[in-house]
Design an enzyme around this catalytic site. Structure first.
Site, PDB file in Angstrom:
ATOM      1  N   ASP A   7       3.423  -6.076  -4.502  1.00  0.00           N
ATOM      2  CA  ASP A   7       3.174  -6.090  -3.060  1.00  0.00           C
ATOM      3  C   ASP A   7       2.723  -7.481  -2.647  1.00  0.00           C
ATOM      4  O   ASP A   7       2.137  -8.223  -3.458  1.00  0.00           O
ATOM      5  CB  ASP A   7       2.104  -5.063  -2.690  1.00  0.00           C
ATOM      6  N   GLU A   9       0.965  -9.809   0.830  1.00  0.00           N
ATOM      7  CA  GLU A   9       0.408  -9.889   2.180  1.00  0.00           C
ATOM      8  C   GLU A   9       0.820 -11.236   2.765  1.00  0.00           C
ATOM      9  O   GLU A   9       0.945 -12.228   2.031  1.00  0.00           O
ATOM     10  CB  GLU A   9      -1.121  -9.756   2.163  1.00  0.00           C
ATOM     11  N   HIS A 150      -5.280  -3.525   3.992  1.00  0.00           N
ATOM     12  CA  HIS A 150      -4.200  -3.761   3.050  1.00  0.00           C
ATOM     13  C   HIS A 150      -4.648  -4.824   2.045  1.00  0.00           C
ATOM     14  O   HIS A 150      -5.254  -5.831   2.402  1.00  0.00           O
ATOM     15  CB  HIS A 150      -2.952  -4.264   3.779  1.00  0.00           C
ATOM     16  N   ASP A 155      -2.709  -2.053  -3.273  1.00  0.00           N
ATOM     17  CA  ASP A 155      -1.493  -1.383  -2.813  1.00  0.00           C
ATOM     18  C   ASP A 155      -0.486  -1.220  -3.943  1.00  0.00           C
ATOM     19  O   ASP A 155       0.247  -0.229  -3.997  1.00  0.00           O
ATOM     20  CB  ASP A 155      -0.863  -2.155  -1.649  1.00  0.00           C
TER      21      ASP A 155
END
Length: 230
Positions: A7, A9, A150, A155
């Site tokens: 994942d 960001e 998040h 995640d």
């Protein structure tokens, strides 16, 4: 079979408009089992963090100021991923950013077919139903209480659980092995097994507990099942 659940960001939605990656989190699976190996890195985007993005992940300018830029961590990230399949929720988004960062460094792109999109799997399996990571956690009863913001590594850990549910439960290899799939000879995949403990775990029975058990078995008579194992 090695897989990387991944994942990112970012500062926004479009790398071509100046948005950058600010965090990468990934965990290693071997035969659908987490090995404990992870990759986690915060990244200085060399730009101000928009308020909307900050509200999503909480990574601000002050926190990211002393973090390395993508150029400094690119090789370590690529070494961790290697040629393994990447499991990503909404893979098109993360791959778009990863490949933009690599392109700016004049490095080869990661092939799109190296990624499995769990969002696409969820939409196909549950048409018309919400398919966000939070919605899938609710569907499968996965605890995501720690996900107040998040975060790429958290995640990834949650997504690993969701992924295993999407492909058939927590131990999908049982079905594969019954059909001649999985790992081992003739499968084309390494026969990975966890390493044995270097030292066996000590018994947790006390001397008093052992003595009490022996007295109890003695009272059961000669036909006691326990006598077969003593």
């Amino acid at each position: 079979m090695r897989e990387i659940v991944l994942d990112t960001e970012t500062t926004g939605f479009e790398p071509e408009q100046g948005d950058r990656i600010v965090e990468i989190g990934a965990i290693e699976l071997m035969g659908h089992v987490p090995t404990g190996r992870t990759y986690h890195q915060y990244i200085n985007p060399k730009r101000a963090m928009p308020d909307d993005a900050f509200k999503v992940h909480g990574l601000g300018d002050e926190f990211l100021r002393d973090k390395p830029v993508f150029a400094d961590i690119a090789q370590a990230f690529l070494d961790f991923v290697g040629t393994s399949t990447m499991v990503i929720h909404n893979a098109a988004f993360d791959m778009k950013f990863l490949n933009a960062e690599l392109r700016w460094l004049k490095r080869p792109a990661l092939p799109m077919d190296q990624a499995i999109d769990t969002l696409a799997i969820a939409r196909k399996k549950f048409p018309g139903s919400p398919a966000s990571l939070d919605a899938l956690c609710r569907r499968f009863g996965i605890d995501n209480a720690a996900r107040t913001l998040h975060g790429a590594l958290l995640d990834s850990e949650i997504l690993a659980e969701v992924y295993l549910e999407l492909i058939g439960g927590r131990q999908p290899d049982f079905a594969l092995n019954e059909q001649g799939g999985g790992t081992g000879a003739g499968s084309g995949m390494p026969d990975w097994r966890p390493a044995p403990r270097p030292t066996p775990l000590p018994s947790r029975l006390t001397a008093d507990e052992r003595a009490a058990h022996e007295v109890f078995v003695e009272q059961l008579g000669d036909a006691a099942v326990w006598r077969r194992f003593s």
